[in-house]
Design a protein around this motif. Structure first.
Motif, mmCIF file in Angstrom:
data_model
loop_
_atom_site.group_PDB
_atom_site.id
_atom_site.type_symbol
_atom_site.label_atom_id
_atom_site.label_comp_id
_atom_site.label_asym_id
_atom_site.label_seq_id
_atom_site.Cartn_x
_atom_site.Cartn_y
_atom_site.Cartn_z
ATOM 1 N N TYR A 1 0.832 -1.196 0.000
ATOM 2 C CA TYR A 1 0.000 0.000 0.000
ATOM 3 C C TYR A 1 0.875 1.257 0.000
ATOM 4 C CZ TYR A 1 -3.514 3.319 1.783
ATOM 5 O OH TYR A 1 -4.341 4.394 1.957
ATOM 6 N N ARG A 2 1.874 1.270 0.867
ATOM 7 C CA ARG A 2 2.758 2.434 0.935
ATOM 8 C C ARG A 2 3.544 2.608 -0.358
ATOM 9 N NH1 ARG A 2 7.976 3.441 2.108
ATOM 10 N NH2 ARG A 2 8.393 1.210 2.309
ATOM 11 N N ARG A 3 4.057 1.517 -0.907
ATOM 12 C CA ARG A 3 4.851 1.605 -2.132
ATOM 13 C C ARG A 3 4.007 2.102 -3.313
ATOM 14 N NH1 ARG A 3 9.619 -1.534 -2.861
ATOM 15 N NH2 ARG A 3 10.444 -2.364 -0.909
ATOM 16 N N ALA A 4 2.741 1.643 -3.372
ATOM 17 C CA ALA A 4 1.883 2.067 -4.480
ATOM 18 C C ALA A 4 1.650 3.577 -4.431
ATOM 19 C CB ALA A 4 0.554 1.306 -4.427
ATOM 20 N N TRP A 5 1.354 4.124 -3.267
ATOM 21 C CA TRP A 5 1.090 5.558 -3.175
ATOM 22 C C TRP A 5 2.370 6.383 -3.338
ATOM 23 C CZ3 TRP A 5 -3.358 7.550 -4.071
ATOM 24 C CH2 TRP A 5 -4.505 6.830 -3.787
ATOM 25 N N LEU A 6 3.507 5.839 -2.932
ATOM 26 C CA LEU A 6 4.764 6.538 -3.193
ATOM 27 C C LEU A 6 5.051 6.620 -4.689
ATOM 28 C CD1 LEU A 6 7.122 5.132 -0.382
ATOM 29 C CD2 LEU A 6 6.126 7.418 -0.543
ATOM 30 N N ALA A 7 4.762 5.518 -5.408
ATOM 31 C CA ALA A 7 4.955 5.538 -6.855
ATOM 32 C C ALA A 7 4.004 6.533 -7.517
ATOM 33 C CB ALA A 7 4.747 4.134 -7.415
ATOM 34 N N LEU A 8 2.747 6.595 -7.032
ATOM 35 C CA LEU A 8 1.799 7.561 -7.594
ATOM 36 C C LEU A 8 2.241 8.987 -7.291
ATOM 37 C CD1 LEU A 8 -1.574 5.765 -6.747
ATOM 38 C CD2 LEU A 8 -0.643 6.222 -9.028
ATOM 39 N N ALA A 9 2.784 9.217 -6.118
ATOM 40 C CA ALA A 9 3.289 10.553 -5.799
ATOM 41 C C ALA A 9 4.440 10.941 -6.720
ATOM 42 C CB ALA A 9 3.737 10.593 -4.344
ATOM 43 N N GLN A 10 5.308 9.997 -6.994
ATOM 44 C CA GLN A 10 6.422 10.279 -7.897
ATOM 45 C C GLN A 10 5.932 10.574 -9.305
ATOM 46 O OE1 GLN A 10 9.353 7.196 -7.982
ATOM 47 N NE2 GLN A 10 10.563 8.168 -9.601
ATOM 48 N N LEU A 11 4.925 9.815 -9.771
ATOM 49 C CA LEU A 11 4.370 10.062 -11.103
ATOM 50 C C LEU A 11 3.714 11.448 -11.156
ATOM 51 C CD1 LEU A 11 2.754 6.597 -11.948
ATOM 52 C CD2 LEU A 11 4.747 7.638 -13.039
ATOM 53 N N ALA A 12 2.989 11.821 -10.105
ATOM 54 C CA ALA A 12 2.336 13.123 -10.081
ATOM 55 C C ALA A 12 3.371 14.250 -10.076
ATOM 56 C CB ALA A 12 1.427 13.226 -8.864
ATOM 57 N N GLU A 13 4.440 14.101 -9.347
ATOM 58 C CA GLU A 13 5.486 15.128 -9.342
ATOM 59 C C GLU A 13 6.170 15.240 -10.702
ATOM 60 O OE1 GLU A 13 8.114 14.196 -6.177
ATOM 61 O OE2 GLU A 13 6.848 15.122 -4.620
ATOM 62 N N ASP A 14 6.360 14.078 -11.353
ATOM 63 C CA ASP A 14 6.956 14.130 -12.689
ATOM 64 C C ASP A 14 6.058 14.864 -13.677
ATOM 65 O OD1 ASP A 14 9.120 12.766 -11.738
ATOM 66 O OD2 ASP A 14 8.422 10.795 -12.409
ATOM 67 N N ARG A 15 4.716 14.775 -13.465
ATOM 68 C CA ARG A 15 3.777 15.490 -14.338
ATOM 69 C C ARG A 15 3.623 16.942 -13.912
ATOM 70 N NH1 ARG A 15 0.374 11.267 -12.996
ATOM 71 N NH2 ARG A 15 -1.024 12.781 -12.008
ATOM 72 N N GLY A 16 4.119 17.291 -12.743
ATOM 73 C CA GLY A 16 3.936 18.638 -12.228
ATOM 74 C C GLY A 16 2.600 18.848 -11.564
#
Length: 432
Positions: free
Chosen positions: A394-409
């Protein structure tokens, strides 16, 4: 029938006597100057018979009189032998009832009685076994009382007695003493001494279930994992454990063997020591792959080890437990940077066939993220984040989504993802 035959024989004897003596007119004249005595033949026969009976009775009485010392000696021997066996039985009873001091005294009393019999010249056919068992009982009692010097002394005497090939003790007697000595060494946390005792046994005795159990415990205490694993395999073949217990022991030893590898080459050698059935155990294969990732070894080889567990997970409903499914996903995720097309196809196919499996969604999303398929990765990880039950995934999935969102700005979506990752303590599984 026997009584009837005796009766017929008695009648026959009576008839013969009547025929012989009834009309017997014979006489016997005895001249003893100056006398002459005339006796009937029947009377002479009766007198001779009476004299024979009296002489026989007198000889029997004399024999019984002269045998009284021998009988008295035999009676004393029998009494001492009974006391010997009584003391030996009493030592066994006291030992199993937990009265170790009394057991040792009874065993020593048995030894004293045996020495007394030997000094009197009595030759008991089981004297050697009595001595060995008495020393063994005394040593067992001393072991329970933590009196190691006395235990070692009685043990050595038992070994010396059982080693005499000129006596009649069976070889099992010495083997029993050696097995008890090995068990005592294990109780003293001296596995090397226990293994040395077991090595002294004949080859046939070393393969008995009791000896194998002791070897398994000693090898595990001495950190001889490979030897312990081989012994556990033999015990499983002998059905010394239930099937579930045997699998659990073998699985634990195989995992321990893999954990002892400190570089990829050692890990490969450890893997080669495992049997096919052991390699196909999901727990063993997943642990081996995790060790390979940790040791920075050949990841394609590790994925090959995981293939049986993967096929079991995707082909059999609930083929793996939830904990194993999570471990398998984490093990595969660790090598996604170098994953080949075949494994990508397997992951994608499994996710399509099980669209509601959050673990497969997470794994497919991470694979898409590694392949820079951002949109599909976000979709799969978002779905996985809503259904994952394991806190780590669960934690890893949301960390990956946070990274994707930051990459998109997308700062807003990134903040939401970071907040969800930080709220792992409120996750249902964490609360349990």
């Amino acid at each position: 029938m026997r009584a009837a035959l005796w009766l017929l024989a008695l009648f026959a004897v009576a008839a013969a006597v009547a025929l012989f003596a009834g009309n017997n007119q014979g006489t016997i004249t005895v001249f003893w100057p100056p006398w002459r005595v005339d006796l009937s033949l029947n009377l002479v026969l009766v007198i001779l018979l009476t004299l024979f009976v009296l002489l026989h009775a007198a000889l029997r009485a004399l024999a019984a009189l002269f045998s009284l010392p021998t009988q008295a000696r035999q009676w004393r021997m029998q009494q001492k032998e009974r006391m010997l066996h009584s003391a030996l039985l009493d030592a066994m009873v006291q030992l199993i009832s937990g009265r170790f001091s009394r057991a040792r005294k009874a065993a020593q009393a048995a030894l004293t009685q045996e020495k007394t019999l030997a000094a009197l010249g009595a030759s008991l056919p089981q004297a050697q076994q009595v001595r060995v068992l008495s020393h063994l009982l005394a040593a067992e009692s001393a072991q329970a009382l933590q009196d190691r010097p006395a235990r070692d002394a009685h043990l050595q005497q038992a070994l010396n007695e059982s080693a005499d090939r000129n006596l009649l003790a069976s070889p099992e007697t010495r083997e029993g003493v050696q097995l008890r000595a090995a068990r005592w060494a294990l109780e003293d946390r001296d596995p090397a001494a226990a293994l040395a005792r077991l090595e002294e046994l004949p080859q046939g005795a070393q393969r008995r279930t009791l000896a194998l159990r002791l070897r398994l415990k000693a090898a595990r205490q001495d950190r001889r994992t490979l030897e312990a694993l081989e012994t556990a395999r033999l015990l499983a073949k002998h059905r010394a454990f239930s099937e579930a217990a045997a699998q659990s022991i073998v699985r634990g030893l195989a995992t321990e063997l893999l954990s002892g590898a400190h570089d990829p080459a050692q890990l490969l050698r450890a893997w080669s020591e495992l049997e096919t059935a052991e390699r196909e155990m999901p727990e063993v294969a997943i642990h081996a792959a995790q060790r390979m990732v940790l040791l920075k070894g050949d990841l394609p080889v590790a994925r090959g080890w995981l293939l049986p567990a993967w096929e079991r997970m995707v082909s059999v409903p609930r083929g793996l437990g939830d904990a194993l499914r999570v471990k398998l996903a984490l093990a595969l995720e660790a090598g996604l940077d170098s994953v080949d097309a075949d494994w990508l196809a397997r992951i994608e196919s499994a996710q399509r066939n099980n669209p509601r499996d959050a673990n497969l969604q997470y794994l497919a999303g991470m694979a898409c993220m590694k392949r820079q398929l951002w949109g599909k990765a976000q979709q799969l990880l978002s779905q996985a984040g809503m259904g994952l039950q394991d806190p780590e995934l669960y934690r890893r999935a949301w960390l990956a989504l946070a990274q994707l969102a930051e990459d998109r700005g997308d700062a807003e979506q990134a903040a939401v993802a970071w907040r969800n990752a930080a709220q792992i303590e409120n996750h249902p599984v964490s609360l349990r």
